[in-house]
Design an enzyme around this catalytic site. Structure first.
Site, PDB file in Angstrom:
ATOM      1  CB  ALA A  66      94.202  63.108 -63.068  1.00 38.15           C
ATOM      2  CD  GLU A 113      93.739  56.264 -58.886  1.00 35.07           C
ATOM      3  OE1 GLU A 113      93.752  57.331 -59.537  1.00 35.07           O
ATOM      4  OE2 GLU A 113      94.460  56.067 -57.894  1.00 35.07           O
TER       5      GLU A 113
HETATM    6  N1  COA Z   1      94.822  64.532 -69.444  1.00 41.45           N
HETATM    7  C1  COA Z   1      94.714  65.563 -70.285  1.00 41.45           C
HETATM    8  N2  COA Z   1      94.515  65.410 -71.606  1.00 41.45           N
HETATM    9  C2  COA Z   1      94.410  64.162 -72.071  1.00 41.45           C
HETATM   10  C3  COA Z   1      94.509  63.036 -71.241  1.00 41.45           C
HETATM   11  C4  COA Z   1      94.726  63.268 -69.853  1.00 41.45           C
HETATM   12  N3  COA Z   1      94.799  62.265 -68.976  1.00 41.45           N
HETATM   13  N4  COA Z   1      94.376  61.921 -72.001  1.00 41.45           N
HETATM   14  C5  COA Z   1      94.185  62.338 -73.269  1.00 41.45           C
HETATM   15  N5  COA Z   1      94.212  63.690 -73.310  1.00 41.45           N
HETATM   16  C6  COA Z   1      94.053  64.559 -74.480  1.00 41.45           C
HETATM   17  C7  COA Z   1      95.312  64.584 -75.332  1.00 41.45           C
HETATM   18  O1  COA Z   1      96.258  65.500 -74.803  1.00 41.45           O
HETATM   19  C8  COA Z   1      94.720  65.040 -76.646  1.00 41.45           C
HETATM   20  O2  COA Z   1      94.456  66.422 -76.574  1.00 41.45           O
HETATM   21  P1  COA Z   1      94.828  67.405 -77.826  1.00 41.45           P
HETATM   22  O3  COA Z   1      94.010  66.865 -78.983  1.00 41.45           O
HETATM   23  O4  COA Z   1      94.385  68.751 -77.365  1.00 41.45           O
HETATM   24  O5  COA Z   1      96.283  67.244 -78.049  1.00 41.45           O
HETATM   25  C9  COA Z   1      93.377  64.341 -76.687  1.00 41.45           C
HETATM   26  O6  COA Z   1      93.065  64.010 -75.340  1.00 41.45           O
HETATM   27  C10 COA Z   1      93.386  63.068 -77.493  1.00 41.45           C
HETATM   28  O7  COA Z   1      94.410  62.232 -76.983  1.00 41.45           O
HETATM   29  P2  COA Z   1      95.550  61.568 -77.903  1.00 41.45           P
HETATM   30  O8  COA Z   1      96.732  61.289 -77.019  1.00 41.45           O
HETATM   31  O9  COA Z   1      95.790  62.402 -79.100  1.00 41.45           O
HETATM   32  O10 COA Z   1      94.818  60.216 -78.344  1.00 41.45           O
HETATM   33  P3  COA Z   1      95.464  58.790 -78.658  1.00 41.45           P
HETATM   34  O11 COA Z   1      94.353  57.960 -79.175  1.00 41.45           O
HETATM   35  O12 COA Z   1      96.703  58.935 -79.457  1.00 41.45           O
HETATM   36  O13 COA Z   1      95.926  58.231 -77.207  1.00 41.45           O
HETATM   37  C11 COA Z   1      95.646  57.748 -74.863  1.00 41.45           C
HETATM   38  C12 COA Z   1      94.966  57.996 -76.206  1.00 41.45           C
HETATM   39  C13 COA Z   1      94.544  57.664 -73.800  1.00 41.45           C
HETATM   40  C14 COA Z   1      96.445  56.435 -74.902  1.00 41.45           C
HETATM   41  C15 COA Z   1      96.624  58.903 -74.532  1.00 41.45           C
HETATM   42  O14 COA Z   1      95.906  60.143 -74.695  1.00 41.45           O
HETATM   43  C16 COA Z   1      97.194  58.881 -73.151  1.00 41.45           C
HETATM   44  O15 COA Z   1      98.140  58.150 -72.894  1.00 41.45           O
HETATM   45  N6  COA Z   1      96.644  59.705 -72.228  1.00 41.45           N
HETATM   46  C17 COA Z   1      97.151  59.851 -70.899  1.00 41.45           C
HETATM   47  C18 COA Z   1      96.766  58.699 -70.029  1.00 41.45           C
HETATM   48  C19 COA Z   1      97.356  58.830 -68.633  1.00 41.45           C
HETATM   49  O16 COA Z   1      98.542  58.864 -68.432  1.00 41.45           O
HETATM   50  N7  COA Z   1      96.463  58.911 -67.638  1.00 41.45           N
HETATM   51  C20 COA Z   1      96.834  58.966 -66.266  1.00 41.45           C
HETATM   52  C21 COA Z   1      96.962  60.350 -65.805  1.00 41.45           C
HETATM   53  S1  COA Z   1      97.455  60.416 -64.104  1.00 41.45           S
END
Ligand code: COA
Length: 259
Positions: A66, A113
């Site tokens: 999400a 999910e």
């Molecule tokens: N919601 C909103 N934005 C998200 C996102 C999410 N679930 N997952 C990634 N993004 C965004 C990041 O904020 C970033 O945006 P920005 O460039 O404007 O800062 C962009 O996507 C790239 O993500 P980044 O974290 O820089 O990439 P990464 O390769 O270092 O890490 C992940 C990738 C997927 C491991 C990490 O983004 C992450 O942990 N995301 C959240 C996952 C999560 O908790 N999901 C469950 C939500 S309930």
């Protein structure tokens, strides 16, 4: 058509849906959910489409969950209501055609999910799957606590949801979270080959298979067997049954029309 959800119709009566927010790892925001709702509603009655494949744009992510930015100012009552109104996961289970998740990268939280609400999951060996909600002080809210244990068993569901750990495609296949894994360069063709095979079958038989298999989750065995028998009998009233049986006896390929 929406920019955040690309819809392509491919040979083999396949609709390929691509969540298109690669700069945000294809996170599910309100706009994506709305587009998914509208698209699934349209595809349900589109006779040119017999199977749906859903994936994420770019190399990195299927869906990284999400959109966390939308959680920041959300309060309990409005979040509860929006989950109730926007339950794309139940809509996908009620969708009368098979849906295949093509998991090309991060498949986290609401993304995992959504994949679990699909009828089958094919992943890249490089995919990373998990339910990391505990890291945010919440739990899965799109069916994760219910569908994950049904797929992988209670212990693995506890481990994944309580640790927030991510697992790779091969481990996901080993525990039953995905059905097959492929190297990234083979993922699309392998998934589309499966979709073409499924799309060549009778659409009514496919709907019957989906409804009866999903019923096994909620029905005791005797009720499920009755439900199966009712569908089985009903299929004998279809032209597709006559076509399938006739084609076998005539040693030719069947041409199913969905009637
Ligand atoms: N919601 C909103 N934005 C998200 C996102 C999410 N679930 N997952 C990634 N993004 C965004 C990041 O904020 C970033 O945006 P920005 O460039 O404007 O800062 C962009 O996507 C790239 O993500 P980044 O974290 O820089 O990439 P990464 O390769 O270092 O890490 C992940 C990738 C997927 C491991 C990490 O983004 C992450 O942990 N995301 C959240 C996952 C999560 O908790 N999901 C469950 C939500 S309930």
């Amino acid at each position: 058509m929406s920019d955040v959800l690309l819809v392509e119709k491919l040979e083999g009566r396949i609709a390929l849906l691509t969540i298109n927010r690669p700069d945000k790892m294809n996170a599910l925001n309100g706009e994506v959910r709305k587009a998914l709702f509208e698209t699934f509603r349209q595809l349900a009655s589109d006779d040119d489409v017999r199977v749906v494949v859903i994936t994420g744009a770019g190399e990195k992510a299927f869906i990284a969950g999400a959109d966390i930015a939308e959680f920041k100012d959300a309060r309990a009552v409005e979040q509860y209501r929006s989950m109730q109104a926007g339950n794309i996961y139940s809509l996908m289970e009620e969708f009368p055609k098979p849906i295949i998740a093509m998991i090309n990268g991060f498949c986290l939280g609401g993304g995992c999910e959504l994949a679990m609400a699909c009828d089958m999951r094919i992943a890249s060996v490089k995919a990373r799957l998990g339910q990391p909600e505990v890291n945010l002080g919440i739990i899965p809210g799109g069916g994760g606590t219910q569908r994950l244990p049904r797929l992988v068993g209670e212990g693995h569901a506890m481990r994944l949801i309580m640790s927030g750990a991510m697992i790779g495609g091969e481990e996901a296949a080993r525990i039953g979270l995905v059905e097959q894994v492929y190297p990234p360069e083979e993922l699309r063709e392998a998934t589309l080959t499966l979709a073409r095979t499924i799309g060549s079958r009778s659409p009514i038989a496919l709907q019957a298979a989906k409804e009866t298999i999903l019923a096994a989750r909620r029905m005791p065995l005797d009720e499920g067997l009755k439900f199966e028998r009712a569908w089985f009998g009903m299929l004998f009233a279809t032209d597709d049954k006559d076509e399938g049986v006739g084609a076998f006896l005539d040693k030719r390929e069947p041409q199913f029309r969905g009637s």
